[in-house]
Design an enzyme around this catalytic site. Structure first.
Site, PDB file in Angstrom:
ATOM      1  N   TYR A  90      37.761 -25.895  -6.735  1.00  0.00           N
ATOM      2  CA  TYR A  90      36.622 -24.993  -6.530  1.00  0.00           C
ATOM      3  C   TYR A  90      36.251 -24.307  -7.850  1.00  0.00           C
ATOM      4  O   TYR A  90      35.097 -24.377  -8.290  1.00  0.00           O
ATOM      5  CB  TYR A  90      37.012 -23.957  -5.477  1.00  0.00           C
ATOM      6  CG  TYR A  90      35.903 -23.011  -5.082  1.00  0.00           C
ATOM      7  CD1 TYR A  90      34.833 -23.437  -4.299  1.00  0.00           C
ATOM      8  CD2 TYR A  90      35.944 -21.665  -5.464  1.00  0.00           C
ATOM      9  CE1 TYR A  90      33.829 -22.556  -3.902  1.00  0.00           C
ATOM     10  CE2 TYR A  90      34.946 -20.781  -5.072  1.00  0.00           C
ATOM     11  CZ  TYR A  90      33.886 -21.226  -4.297  1.00  0.00           C
ATOM     12  OH  TYR A  90      32.895 -20.354  -3.916  1.00  0.00           O
ATOM     13  N   ASN A 124      32.986 -11.702  -3.444  1.00  0.00           N
ATOM     14  CA  ASN A 124      33.252 -11.755  -1.995  1.00  0.00           C
ATOM     15  C   ASN A 124      32.142 -11.112  -1.155  1.00  0.00           C
ATOM     16  O   ASN A 124      31.857  -9.934  -1.309  1.00  0.00           O
ATOM     17  CB  ASN A 124      34.558 -11.037  -1.655  1.00  0.00           C
ATOM     18  CG  ASN A 124      35.767 -11.724  -2.242  1.00  0.00           C
ATOM     19  OD1 ASN A 124      35.903 -11.786  -3.463  1.00  0.00           O
ATOM     20  ND2 ASN A 124      36.620 -12.257  -1.396  1.00  0.00           N
TER      21      ASN A 124
HETATM   22  P1  NAD Z   1      29.794 -21.857   3.810  1.00  0.00           P
HETATM   23  O1  NAD Z   1      30.974 -22.762   3.812  1.00  0.00           O
HETATM   24  O2  NAD Z   1      29.500 -21.067   5.038  1.00  0.00           O
HETATM   25  O3  NAD Z   1      28.483 -22.647   3.416  1.00  0.00           O
HETATM   26  C1  NAD Z   1      28.474 -23.771   2.583  1.00  0.00           C
HETATM   27  C2  NAD Z   1      27.519 -24.787   3.175  1.00  0.00           C
HETATM   28  O4  NAD Z   1      27.479 -25.944   2.312  1.00  0.00           O
HETATM   29  C3  NAD Z   1      27.942 -25.274   4.558  1.00  0.00           C
HETATM   30  O5  NAD Z   1      26.850 -25.225   5.444  1.00  0.00           O
HETATM   31  C4  NAD Z   1      28.408 -26.713   4.308  1.00  0.00           C
HETATM   32  O6  NAD Z   1      28.260 -27.551   5.433  1.00  0.00           O
HETATM   33  C5  NAD Z   1      27.543 -27.116   3.134  1.00  0.00           C
HETATM   34  N1  NAD Z   1      28.089 -28.218   2.328  1.00  0.00           N
HETATM   35  C6  NAD Z   1      29.355 -28.330   1.844  1.00  0.00           C
HETATM   36  N2  NAD Z   1      29.460 -29.478   1.140  1.00  0.00           N
HETATM   37  C7  NAD Z   1      28.235 -30.085   1.170  1.00  0.00           C
HETATM   38  C8  NAD Z   1      27.720 -31.297   0.650  1.00  0.00           C
HETATM   39  N3  NAD Z   1      28.483 -32.124  -0.081  1.00  0.00           N
HETATM   40  N4  NAD Z   1      26.413 -31.601   0.893  1.00  0.00           N
HETATM   41  C9  NAD Z   1      25.631 -30.783   1.649  1.00  0.00           C
HETATM   42  N5  NAD Z   1      26.076 -29.619   2.167  1.00  0.00           N
HETATM   43  C10 NAD Z   1      27.366 -29.275   1.928  1.00  0.00           C
HETATM   44  O7  NAD Z   1      29.985 -20.866   2.554  1.00  0.00           O
HETATM   45  P2  NAD Z   1      29.119 -19.621   2.087  1.00  0.00           P
HETATM   46  O8  NAD Z   1      30.017 -18.458   2.080  1.00  0.00           O
HETATM   47  O9  NAD Z   1      27.852 -19.566   2.809  1.00  0.00           O
HETATM   48  O10 NAD Z   1      28.863 -20.014   0.571  1.00  0.00           O
HETATM   49  C11 NAD Z   1      27.615 -20.530   0.125  1.00  0.00           C
HETATM   50  C12 NAD Z   1      27.653 -20.702  -1.386  1.00  0.00           C
HETATM   51  O11 NAD Z   1      27.895 -19.450  -2.004  1.00  0.00           O
HETATM   52  C13 NAD Z   1      28.743 -21.652  -1.863  1.00  0.00           C
HETATM   53  O12 NAD Z   1      28.253 -22.422  -2.935  1.00  0.00           O
HETATM   54  C14 NAD Z   1      29.826 -20.720  -2.338  1.00  0.00           C
HETATM   55  O13 NAD Z   1      30.601 -21.305  -3.343  1.00  0.00           O
HETATM   56  C15 NAD Z   1      29.021 -19.544  -2.857  1.00  0.00           C
HETATM   57  N6  NAD Z   1      29.806 -18.303  -2.831  1.00  0.00           N
HETATM   58  C16 NAD Z   1      30.077 -17.662  -1.656  1.00  0.00           C
HETATM   59  C17 NAD Z   1      30.851 -16.506  -1.665  1.00  0.00           C
HETATM   60  C18 NAD Z   1      31.172 -15.746  -0.411  1.00  0.00           C
HETATM   61  O14 NAD Z   1      31.872 -14.735  -0.483  1.00  0.00           O
HETATM   62  N7  NAD Z   1      30.676 -16.101   0.738  1.00  0.00           N
HETATM   63  C19 NAD Z   1      31.356 -16.014  -2.881  1.00  0.00           C
HETATM   64  C20 NAD Z   1      31.086 -16.729  -4.045  1.00  0.00           C
HETATM   65  C21 NAD Z   1      30.292 -17.854  -4.011  1.00  0.00           C
HETATM   66  N1  UDP Z   2      44.158 -12.386   2.588  1.00  0.00           N
HETATM   67  C1  UDP Z   2      45.079 -11.718   3.383  1.00  0.00           C
HETATM   68  N2  UDP Z   2      45.176 -12.095   4.687  1.00  0.00           N
HETATM   69  C2  UDP Z   2      44.405 -13.064   5.242  1.00  0.00           C
HETATM   70  C3  UDP Z   2      43.458 -13.726   4.431  1.00  0.00           C
HETATM   71  C4  UDP Z   2      43.369 -13.364   3.102  1.00  0.00           C
HETATM   72  O1  UDP Z   2      45.789 -10.808   2.925  1.00  0.00           O
HETATM   73  O2  UDP Z   2      44.563 -13.324   6.451  1.00  0.00           O
HETATM   74  C5  UDP Z   2      44.012 -11.980   1.159  1.00  0.00           C
HETATM   75  C6  UDP Z   2      44.081 -13.128   0.176  1.00  0.00           C
HETATM   76  O3  UDP Z   2      45.418 -13.390  -0.189  1.00  0.00           O
HETATM   77  C7  UDP Z   2      43.267 -12.559  -0.979  1.00  0.00           C
HETATM   78  C8  UDP Z   2      42.227 -11.682  -0.302  1.00  0.00           C
HETATM   79  O4  UDP Z   2      42.733 -11.424   1.003  1.00  0.00           O
HETATM   80  O5  UDP Z   2      44.069 -11.753  -1.803  1.00  0.00           O
HETATM   81  C9  UDP Z   2      40.847 -12.343  -0.192  1.00  0.00           C
HETATM   82  O6  UDP Z   2      41.020 -13.631   0.350  1.00  0.00           O
HETATM   83  P1  UDP Z   2      39.809 -14.591   0.732  1.00  0.00           P
HETATM   84  O7  UDP Z   2      40.405 -15.900   1.129  1.00  0.00           O
HETATM   85  O8  UDP Z   2      38.926 -13.900   1.699  1.00  0.00           O
HETATM   86  O9  UDP Z   2      38.962 -14.745  -0.605  1.00  0.00           O
HETATM   87  P2  UDP Z   2      39.300 -14.981  -2.168  1.00  0.00           P
HETATM   88  O10 UDP Z   2      40.781 -15.038  -2.388  1.00  0.00           O
HETATM   89  O11 UDP Z   2      38.637 -16.264  -2.484  1.00  0.00           O
HETATM   90  O12 UDP Z   2      38.704 -13.796  -2.827  1.00  0.00           O
END
Ligand code: NAD
Ligand code: UDP
Ligand code: UDP
Length: 318
Positions: free
Chosen positions: A151, A180
């Site tokens: 990732y 996040n």
């Molecule tokens: P999510 O998993 O809910 O959404 C991702 C979507 O992408 C899904 O609908 C999935 O089916 C689709 N997808 C995955 N692989 C694909 C492919 N090869 N072709 C077409 N579609 C595909 O996640 P999210 O939280 O909505 O995240 C959306 C974007 O934002 C991602 O790129 C993620 O890396 C980025 N992002 C999210 C967060 C967060 O906290 N939610 C933080 C940082 C970055």
């Molecule tokens: N985490 C936790 N309990 C859970 C899930 C996650 O304590 O059931 C912690 C995890 O170890 C991390 C933080 O929460 O330190 C955020 O985790 P998440 O997977 O949501 O996102 P990311 O690590 O990618 O920020």
């Protein structure tokens, strides 16, 4: 209110069936645009789009972005990629392909169309950061061979491709480093901390704190994040980012657990489980670039955002 027809755009959102993408699409449709959602439904669901099927300005296409895509659009938001550690580690090779091949294909599409393209990058490009809070000028501390690397490195390579298409082909790019984010429509099984804790609290199960629970994260409510993405897309030509988008108020996971227990009125207790490998110890965005360049500051405090999210999961579980 819908905008006038002449300002209506055809907007492509990849990953639009997922958590962030579906909220972004709701907002773009509210603004009067046409939206094409491209998603392979790996982590996204049709349920997130159920309310949109009668909207004539919405179209869904099941497609994997690692394969070429020939469509027409005025703007592209590239969000396709599984985002939670549980999901992106399920098929790590596909995760890297989605970030890298997906970026190449969407950049090739933007190049042919001559349109703006926004990349949903991530705070994970900073890895386990050695500086705090993280500014965009920090190059990061990323393990290239660990379980999170598919990732983190995939997203870093996507940023490289975006900037090379910008320098080499003059593409108008916008790169958001998202921290996040939480809210309704998070996948209940994606293992992210907010959804895990809420579901555990609502079902009376123990709240699983990984490690000692002193690691920190900064949580942004999805509506604030969507504002930031739209402002970034609309920012002046020449402003490429990368720009941090996140809420700078930092919490330990223990504080988050306690807040969720109190907001749900749960009887759940906290238990400690092993800390996953390479779990970043602290994370907090410096958002001064977003504030000065986009006029963006998140406005929804964690307690309020959690209330909406808890309500959503109550409905989901009930
Ligand atoms: P999510 O998993 O809910 O959404 C991702 C979507 O992408 C899904 O609908 C999935 O089916 C689709 N997808 C995955 N692989 C694909 C492919 N090869 N072709 C077409 N579609 C595909 O996640 P999210 O939280 O909505 O995240 C959306 C974007 O934002 C991602 O790129 C993620 O890396 C980025 N992002 C999210 C967060 C967060 O906290 N939610 C933080 C940082 C970055
Ligand atoms: N985490 C936790 N309990 C859970 C899930 C996650 O304590 O059931 C912690 C995890 O170890 C991390 C933080 O929460 O330190 C955020 O985790 P998440 O997977 O949501 O996102 P990311 O690590 O990618 O920020
Ligand atoms: N591509 C696409 N849709 C388009 C144009 C290109 O999916 O409308 C893909 C195509 O697979 C190509 C990639 O984007 O390999 C990169 O395109 P680019 O024009 O940069 O390079 P090419 O490989 O065509 O020389």
């Amino acid at each position: 209110m819908p905008r006038l027809y002449d300002s209506r755009k055809r907007i492509l959102v990849t990953g639009g069936a997922g958590f962030l993408g579906s909220h972004l699409i709701d907002r773009l449709l509210q603004q009067g645009h046409e939206v094409l959602c491209v998603d392979n439904l790996f982590t996204g669901t049709k349920r997130n789009m159920e309310h949109l099927h009668s909207n004539p300005r919405f179209e869904f296409m099941r497609h994997d972005v690692t394969f070429p895509l020939y469509v027409e659009a005025d703007e592209i938001y590239n969000l396709a990629c599984p985002a939670s550690p549980v999901h992106y580690q399920h098929d790590p090779v596909q995760t890297t392909k989605t970030s890298v091949h997906g970026a190449i294909n969407m950049l090739g599409l933007a190049k042919r169309l001559g349109c703006r393209i926004l990349q949903a990058s991530t705070s994970e490009v900073y890895g386990d950061p050695a500086i705090h809070p993280q500014t965009e000028s920090y190059w990061g501390n990323v393990n290239p061979i660990g379980p999170r690397s598919c990732y983190d490195e995939g997203k870093r390579c996507a940023e490289t491709l975006f900037f090379d298409y910008h320098r080499q082909h003059g593409l108008e790019i916008k790169v958001a480093r998202i921290f996040n984010t939480y809210g309704p429509r998070m996948h209940p099984a994606d293992g992210r901390v907010v959804s895990n804790f809420i579901i555990q609290a609502l079902t009376g199960k123990p709240i699983t704190l990984y490690g000692d629970g002193n690691q920190t994260r900064s949580f942004c409510y999805v509506d604030d994040l969507v504002d930031g993405l739209i402002k970034l897309m609309a920012s002046p030509t020449g402003f490429t980012g990368p720009v941090n988008l996140g809420n700078p108020v930092e919490f330990t996971m223990k504080e988050l657990a306690e807040l969720i227990v109190s907001e749900t009125g749960s009887t759940s207790t906290l238990i400690n489980e092993p800390l996953p490998q390479d779990d970043p110890k602290q994370r907090k965005p410096d958002i001064s670039v977003a504030q000065t360049q986009l006029g963006w500051t998140p406005s929804i405090p964690l307690r309020d955002g959690l209330k909406h999210t808890i309500e959503y999961f109550r409905g989901d579980l009930g």
